[in-house]
Write an enzyme that holds these catalytic residues in place. Structure first.
Site, short mmCIF file in Angstrom:
data_model
loop_
_atom_site.label_atom_id
_atom_site.label_comp_id
_atom_site.label_asym_id
_atom_site.label_seq_id
_atom_site.Cartn_x
_atom_site.Cartn_y
_atom_site.Cartn_z
N LYS A 252 0.83 -1.21 0.00
CA LYS A 252 0.00 0.00 0.00
C LYS A 252 0.87 1.27 0.00
CE LYS A 252 -3.78 2.11 2.68
NZ LYS A 252 -3.16 3.35 3.17
N HIS A 276 -2.25 7.69 1.05
CA HIS A 276 -2.62 7.65 2.47
C HIS A 276 -3.78 8.62 2.76
CE1 HIS A 276 -0.85 5.65 6.08
NE2 HIS A 276 -1.66 6.47 6.71
#
Length: 384
Positions: A252, A276
């Protein structure tokens, strides 16, 4: 109870019911919040092609994410402090996700522990890992996720250091939270939230407190976490974690083509195009704008997911059309959780699914697995 028709209704309700410091933690980004706003706004620039006189019967939104069947191409994103939006928040959200048929991802920085979620919401959820300096703790955390039968590990790469989040600083959000007079007054006006928190023992970071030597309360936790996020994180660490984990690995925080190629070389099963949620590098491009170039660079070599700015089923469909096999919702489910607990998370999922299903039909498609760029109006979407 007001009539709830879209995610914005849940956001407005959560703002009334969740103390400001915790609501702002969710509903904010770093610095000027330009990337946070762009994540959502850039979806609105993409227009859809309406088709008519097409058989709309037999529609399906079912697909897979890293080989796991899902009711729609959506997973619940890992979010820290979920259990401070509503008492036992991670358990409630995981339970709602499981019933709906999509993955729930538990954050390292959750209030409810891995064991809590496994015991109350069942096995098969995903676990998100931050890399800490304390490698022994990381090894044990991975082993705990294995023991809980988590079916995928999501390794976050874009939080080696914390971005500056002005609202959190102004609200005194810390571990433990600063109980200023303003914060105490605010909490007093949120009786539903306060009673829920009084009724649960889960008010600390459950994956950390009691699992690290010398960290047995929020005060000692603050000192530990201040020095634990590891700025030395590198691709060698990714290889080490992949071997230690041994299962499905999702990376991620990918926004750049070079990093996407390195993600492929690491042997990961999927990557998430993500900034994020606009909470780290302010001024970075939105995830939906970054998505096409990542797809062009490594599409076909690794499964590509994305998160950031998804507030509707239409956003899910647009991301899918631009090459994302799966998407993640963070704020959308947190608004539902803060507003109505487990029922609110379920409502958020129902809203997104209905919007996805209906919009797919209006663009002339009945199978989410056959959706491509042809549903988008040329000239309105980003290209690689």
């Amino acid at each position: 109870m007001p009539v709830i028709t879209h995610i914005e209704d849940l956001r407005q309700l959560a703002r009334k019911r969740v103390p400001r410091m915790f609501y702002d933690y969710v509903d904010s980004g770093s610095w000027t919040e330009s990337t946070y706003r762009a994540n959502e706004a850039d979806f609105q620039c993409i227009k859809l092609r309406q088709r008519v006189a097409v058989n709309m019967e037999g529609r399906t939104t079912r697909t897979t994410m890293v080989g796991q069947e899902v009711a729609m191409p959506v997973a619940i994103a890992p979010t820290g402090l979920t259990g401070m939006q509503h008492a036992d928040g991670e358990i409630l959200a995981a339970r709602a996700a499981r019933k709906f048929g999509i993955p729930f991802t538990l954050s390292t920085m959750s209030i409810c522990s891995i064991e809590d979620v496994a015991q109350h919401a069942g096995e098969g959820f995903w676990f998100q890992l931050y890399v800490m300096r304390d490698r022994d703790f990381i090894e044990r955390l991975i082993d705990r996720a294995k023991a809980a039968h988590c079916s995928a590990l999501v390794l976050t790469l874009d939080l080696q250091i914390l971005g500056q989040r002005h609202k959190d600083l102004k609200n005194g959000l810390s571990a433990p939270p600063k109980l200023t007079l303003a914060n105490l007054i605010d909490i007093a006006t949120k009786p539903r939230w306060a009673l829920g928190m009084l009724g649960t023992p889960r008010r600390q970071f459950g994956n950390i407190v009691g699992h690290v030597k010398g960290v047995d309360n929020m005060g000692s936790l603050s000192a530990w976490t201040a020095q634990q996020f590891d700025p030395r994180l590198n691709w060698g660490d990714v290889e080490w974690i992949k071997k230690r984990w041994g299962g499905k690995l999702i990376l991620k925080g990918i926004q750049d083509e070079v990093d996407a190629r390195l993600a492929v070389e690491s042997g990961a099963d999927a990557l998430i195009v993500s900034n994020h949620g606009g909470r780290q590098l302010d001024g970075a491009e939105s995830s939906i704008r970054a998505l096409p170039k990542i797809v062009a660079e490594v599409g076909g070599k690794i499964e590509i997911h994305m998160d950031g700015g998804i507030r509707s089923g239409q956003d899910v469909l647009k991301a899918r059309a631009l090459g994302a096999q799966g998407t993640y919702i963070g704020r959308a489910f947190l608004y539902g959780l803060g507003a109505m607990g487990e029922a609110g998370v379920t409502k958020a999922l129902e809203i997104i699914h209905k919007e996805l299903d209906i919009t797919m039909a209006f663009t002339g498609h009945t199978d989410i697995n056959r959706v491509d760029r042809s549903i988008l109006l040329p000239g309105t979407f980003p290209t690689a």
